[in-house]
Scaffold this motif. Structure first.
Motif, PDB file in Angstrom:
ATOM      1  N   SER A  50       0.855  -1.187   0.000  1.00 36.98           N
ATOM      2  CA  SER A  50       0.000   0.000   0.000  1.00 36.98           C
ATOM      3  C   SER A  50       0.887   1.232   0.000  1.00 36.98           C
ATOM      4  O   SER A  50       2.084   1.141   0.287  1.00 36.98           O
ATOM      5  CB  SER A  50      -0.882  -0.007   1.251  1.00 36.98           C
ATOM      6  N   SER A 108      -1.395   5.390   3.360  1.00 34.24           N
ATOM      7  CA  SER A 108      -2.137   4.192   3.784  1.00 34.24           C
ATOM      8  C   SER A 108      -1.519   3.518   5.004  1.00 34.24           C
ATOM      9  O   SER A 108      -2.229   3.107   5.914  1.00 34.24           O
ATOM     10  CB  SER A 108      -2.213   3.173   2.634  1.00 34.24           C
ATOM     11  N   PRO A 145       5.279  -1.690  -2.599  1.00 29.11           N
ATOM     12  CA  PRO A 145       4.252  -1.208  -3.530  1.00 29.11           C
ATOM     13  C   PRO A 145       4.875  -0.595  -4.784  1.00 29.11           C
ATOM     14  O   PRO A 145       4.163  -0.203  -5.700  1.00 29.11           O
ATOM     15  CB  PRO A 145       3.536  -0.130  -2.716  1.00 29.11           C
ATOM     16  N   VAL A 176       2.137   0.772  -9.153  1.00 26.42           N
ATOM     17  CA  VAL A 176       1.230   0.042 -10.039  1.00 26.42           C
ATOM     18  C   VAL A 176       0.021   0.932 -10.340  1.00 26.42           C
ATOM     19  O   VAL A 176      -0.536   0.913 -11.420  1.00 26.42           O
ATOM     20  CB  VAL A 176       0.785  -1.284  -9.377  1.00 26.42           C
ATOM     21  N   THR A 181       1.911   6.964  -5.334  1.00 27.51           N
ATOM     22  CA  THR A 181       3.047   6.649  -4.451  1.00 27.51           C
ATOM     23  C   THR A 181       4.376   7.178  -5.008  1.00 27.51           C
ATOM     24  O   THR A 181       5.119   7.883  -4.304  1.00 27.51           O
ATOM     25  CB  THR A 181       3.150   5.119  -4.212  1.00 27.51           C
ATOM     26  N   THR A 211       5.665  -9.613  -7.877  1.00 33.26           N
ATOM     27  CA  THR A 211       4.792  -8.897  -6.930  1.00 33.26           C
ATOM     28  C   THR A 211       3.640  -8.169  -7.609  1.00 33.26           C
ATOM     29  O   THR A 211       2.818  -7.570  -6.929  1.00 33.26           O
ATOM     30  CB  THR A 211       5.601  -7.889  -6.087  1.00 33.26           C
TER      31      THR A 211
HETATM   32  P1  GDP Z   1      -5.347   3.159  -2.110  1.00 29.28           P
HETATM   33  O1  GDP Z   1      -5.650   3.474  -0.659  1.00 29.28           O
HETATM   34  O2  GDP Z   1      -6.542   2.688  -2.896  1.00 29.28           O
HETATM   35  O3  GDP Z   1      -4.488   4.161  -2.810  1.00 29.28           O
HETATM   36  O4  GDP Z   1      -4.531   1.814  -2.064  1.00 29.28           O
HETATM   37  P2  GDP Z   1      -3.215   1.319  -1.379  1.00 29.28           P
HETATM   38  O5  GDP Z   1      -2.456   2.379  -0.644  1.00 29.28           O
HETATM   39  O6  GDP Z   1      -3.518   0.042  -0.672  1.00 29.28           O
HETATM   40  O7  GDP Z   1      -2.466   0.896  -2.684  1.00 29.28           O
HETATM   41  C1  GDP Z   1      -1.762   1.765  -3.524  1.00 29.28           C
HETATM   42  C2  GDP Z   1      -0.417   1.145  -3.749  1.00 29.28           C
HETATM   43  O8  GDP Z   1      -0.587  -0.218  -4.085  1.00 29.28           O
HETATM   44  C3  GDP Z   1       0.345   1.781  -4.890  1.00 29.28           C
HETATM   45  O9  GDP Z   1       1.592   2.197  -4.399  1.00 29.28           O
HETATM   46  C4  GDP Z   1       0.507   0.644  -5.888  1.00 29.28           C
HETATM   47  O10 GDP Z   1       1.769   0.659  -6.514  1.00 29.28           O
HETATM   48  C5  GDP Z   1       0.380  -0.575  -5.031  1.00 29.28           C
HETATM   49  N1  GDP Z   1      -0.131  -1.724  -5.766  1.00 29.28           N
HETATM   50  C6  GDP Z   1      -1.322  -1.829  -6.397  1.00 29.28           C
HETATM   51  N2  GDP Z   1      -1.411  -3.027  -6.999  1.00 29.28           N
HETATM   52  C7  GDP Z   1      -0.257  -3.694  -6.737  1.00 29.28           C
HETATM   53  C8  GDP Z   1       0.258  -4.970  -7.104  1.00 29.28           C
HETATM   54  O11 GDP Z   1      -0.385  -5.760  -7.803  1.00 29.28           O
HETATM   55  N3  GDP Z   1       1.502  -5.291  -6.639  1.00 29.28           N
HETATM   56  C9  GDP Z   1       2.243  -4.442  -5.863  1.00 29.28           C
HETATM   57  N4  GDP Z   1       3.442  -4.832  -5.452  1.00 29.28           N
HETATM   58  N5  GDP Z   1       1.792  -3.221  -5.513  1.00 29.28           N
HETATM   59  C10 GDP Z   1       0.557  -2.854  -5.955  1.00 29.28           C
END
Ligand code: GDP
Length: 315
Positions: free
Chosen positions: A195, A200, A226, A233, A237, A286
């Protein structure tokens, strides 16, 4: 038992993988509530909803938020009335927000409402808000201070970020179930999901006592990057890292968690980062495109945690 710290999309994908390769009732997903806000009179918890919809199979994977079986009459009508439509709310999604808001007004806690709604949606894992006390992420940008959803949705993460603030975090109490899980003798691992670290994971870590409880836990702390090959992704971030003066890389994320990490899972594409990371690194695929990817990464995390547990125990 496994505790997973999660934001929205990236975190929920790994949480789903974990819930499918282990007994789901032994998974506790602790979710960021710094994105929560009040809108159109409704209490909205975007990360809790993303995790809930993902674990129940209701998530809209194309949009990355909301439900897949959605209709939009409310939004269309709002638009025709000149109402506020920058935050998209589907008809079925609204039912959840209305029900949560009603129950919060009656005096129920966010965690109690979440637990009940999860049960009704058939989720066997526990979804626990990081705290029942309000924490609100705010960002100091080139355009001044913005509330989280103003920045994230209304302004599409365009303003340059200089600083983040988790308003209320200092006075918030970590959810008792979260703290209890961290000291549970059956705890196998604390997983920091892939995340966004800034918006997050760090709101969860900002709650007094949480960092120390992670450090003190006999279970290993293992994160999944992430960032893959210098890029996010999805979401801001990498953009945020650059704006905050950091190199967007898997190694930089590990630096943010350096006092906590026993293990770190990075992508094969980031092999050259291994030497700079002060934790036991596991290389894996990943990027979670399919359900098989989610399950495979979850298995990798669980296996890496088993090795880390043996190491921690022998120390
Ligand atoms: P948000 O609150 O919806 O923005 O979600 P999060 O903080 O949980 O997720 C965002 C992060 O998840 C980003 O930095 C993405 O790069 C990462 N992310 C999303 N899908 C994937 C994946 O399949 N693999 C990895 N390693 N990271 C992911």
């Amino acid at each position: 038992m496994i505790v997973a710290l999660s934001g929205g999309v990236g975190g929920a994908k790994l949480a789903l993988g974990l819930s499918r390769v282990m007994p789901p009732e032994e998974l506790v997903v602790v979710v960021n509530t710094g994105d929560d806000f009040e809108h159109l009179g409704l209490s909205i918890s975007p990360d809790i909803d993303t995790v809930t919809y993902t674990l129940s199979g209701l998530a809209n994977r194309e949009l990355g938020w909301g439900r897949h079986d959605e209709t939009w009459s409310f939004m269309e009508t709002m638009e025709s009335l000149g109402g506020d439509t920058w935050f998209r709310l589907g008809d079925r999604d609204i039912a959840l927000h209305v029900e949560r808001t009603r129950r919060l007004h009656k005096g129920e806690t966010l965690s109690a409402v979440t637990a009940d709604l999860c049960q009704r949606l058939g989720i066997k894992s526990r979804v626990v808000p990081m705290s029942d006390d309000p924490v609100r992420t705010r960002l100091r940008t080139a355009e001044g201070w913005l509330d989280f959803q103003e920045y994230f949705v209304h302004r599409r993460c365009e303003p340059v970020v200089h600083e983040l603030l988790f308003q209320g975090a200092g006075a918030a109490r970590a959810h008792p179930e979260f703290l209890a899980a961290l000291t549970d003798p059956s705890l196998q691992a604390i997983v920091i999901c892939p995340s966004n670290p800034f918006i997050s994971v760090e709101p969860i870590l900002a709650i007094p006592g949480v960092r120390q409880a992670l450090i003190d836990s006999p279970a290993p702390v293992i994160a999944v990057s992430p960032i893959i090959a210098g890029q996010a992704v999805k979401g801001p971030t990498a953009k945020m890292m650059t704006e905050l003066g950091m190199d967007p890389s898997a190694g930089t994320v590990a630096q943010r968690y350096r006092d906590l990490l026993d293990g770190y899972v990075i992508d094969h594409a980031d092999m050259s980062e291994v030497v700079s990371i002060d934790a036991r690194v596991t290389l894996a695929q990943t990027l979670m495109r399919t359900m098989e990817d989610r399950e495979a990464l979850a298995r990798t995390v669980i296996e890496a945690a088993a090795i880390l547990r043996r190491r921690k125990a022998s120390r």
